[in-house]
Design a protein around this motif. Structure first.
Motif, PDB file in Angstrom:
ATOM      1  N   GLN A  87       0.820  -1.215   0.000  1.00  0.00           N
ATOM      2  CA  GLN A  87       0.000   0.000   0.000  1.00  0.00           C
ATOM      3  C   GLN A  87       0.854   1.266   0.000  1.00  0.00           C
ATOM      4  OE1 GLN A  87      -2.639   0.192   3.360  1.00  0.00           O
ATOM      5  NE2 GLN A  87      -3.610   2.066   2.676  1.00  0.00           N
ATOM      6  N   LYS A  88       1.936   1.254   0.757  1.00  0.00           N
ATOM      7  CA  LYS A  88       2.793   2.435   0.881  1.00  0.00           C
ATOM      8  C   LYS A  88       3.898   2.475  -0.180  1.00  0.00           C
ATOM      9  CE  LYS A  88       1.083   4.237   4.769  1.00  0.00           C
ATOM     10  NZ  LYS A  88       0.755   5.624   5.010  1.00  0.00           N
ATOM     11  N   GLY A  89       3.955   1.448  -1.037  1.00  0.00           N
ATOM     12  CA  GLY A  89       4.955   1.412  -2.092  1.00  0.00           C
ATOM     13  C   GLY A  89       6.377   1.290  -1.580  1.00  0.00           C
ATOM     14  N   LYS A  90       6.554   0.548  -0.508  1.00  0.00           N
ATOM     15  CA  LYS A  90       7.878   0.353   0.092  1.00  0.00           C
ATOM     16  C   LYS A  90       8.344  -1.071  -0.172  1.00  0.00           C
ATOM     17  CE  LYS A  90       7.804   4.353   2.351  1.00  0.00           C
ATOM     18  NZ  LYS A  90       8.757   5.421   2.230  1.00  0.00           N
ATOM     19  N   THR A  91       9.637  -1.250  -0.133  1.00  0.00           N
ATOM     20  CA  THR A  91      10.203  -2.587  -0.321  1.00  0.00           C
ATOM     21  C   THR A  91      10.744  -3.113   1.004  1.00  0.00           C
ATOM     22  OG1 THR A  91      12.425  -1.778  -0.804  1.00  0.00           O
ATOM     23  CG2 THR A  91      10.903  -2.017  -2.687  1.00  0.00           C
TER      24      THR A  91
END
Length: 145
Positions: free
Chosen positions: A91-95
């Protein structure tokens, strides 16, 4: 006294619990409650969840990130942490790599969380909330913010 012990004391006083009556209501040893209230120990993930459910309060309040318990909020049930963490990353576009690099979690720690073999400490929940710029209640799946 830690923030958590102060907040827990406030909730107990507000609801009329003593160490003994809270321990009995939560089916846990009074000595464990005493350690939390004295600040000598911090609840693990499962006890944190038990406290926020028992008092119907914000996790952010209990761990000292917010000034008000927000007890009138209709909180959602806590979601399984491994599933929730995967959802938030997407959802937050983090890896996973960025989480390891920025917050200095080890791969073993992150792997344990993602596979459901371990749960984060209160301090690590705070770090995750800061990393994702959200509340701990959001991390737990209790709110949408």
């Amino acid at each position: 006294m830690s923030n958590l012990s102060e907040q827990l004391t406030e909730l107990m006083n507000e609801d009329g619990y003593t160490q003994s009556t809270l321990a009995e209501a939560m089916k846990t040893p009074r000595a464990k409650i005493s350690l939390y209230l004295s600040g000598k120990s911090v609840p693990n993930y499962k006890y944190l969840v038990a406290f926020i459910n028992f008092f119907n309060c914000s996790a952010d309040f209990l761990i000292g990130l917010k000034d008000y318990p927000n007890r009138d909020v209709p909180y959602k049930p806590v979601q399984p942490f491994n599933i929730r963490l995967r959802e938030i990353l997407k959802q937050k576009g983090k890896t996973q790599k960025s989480l390891i690099e920025v917050k200095h979690f080890s791969w073993n720690t992150l792997h344990g969380w993602l596979t459901g073999k371990s749960l984060p400490s209160v301090d690590n929940l705070k770090k995750l909330a800061k990393f994702f710029d959200c509340s701990v209640d959001f991390i737990l799946g209790r709110t949408d913010y």
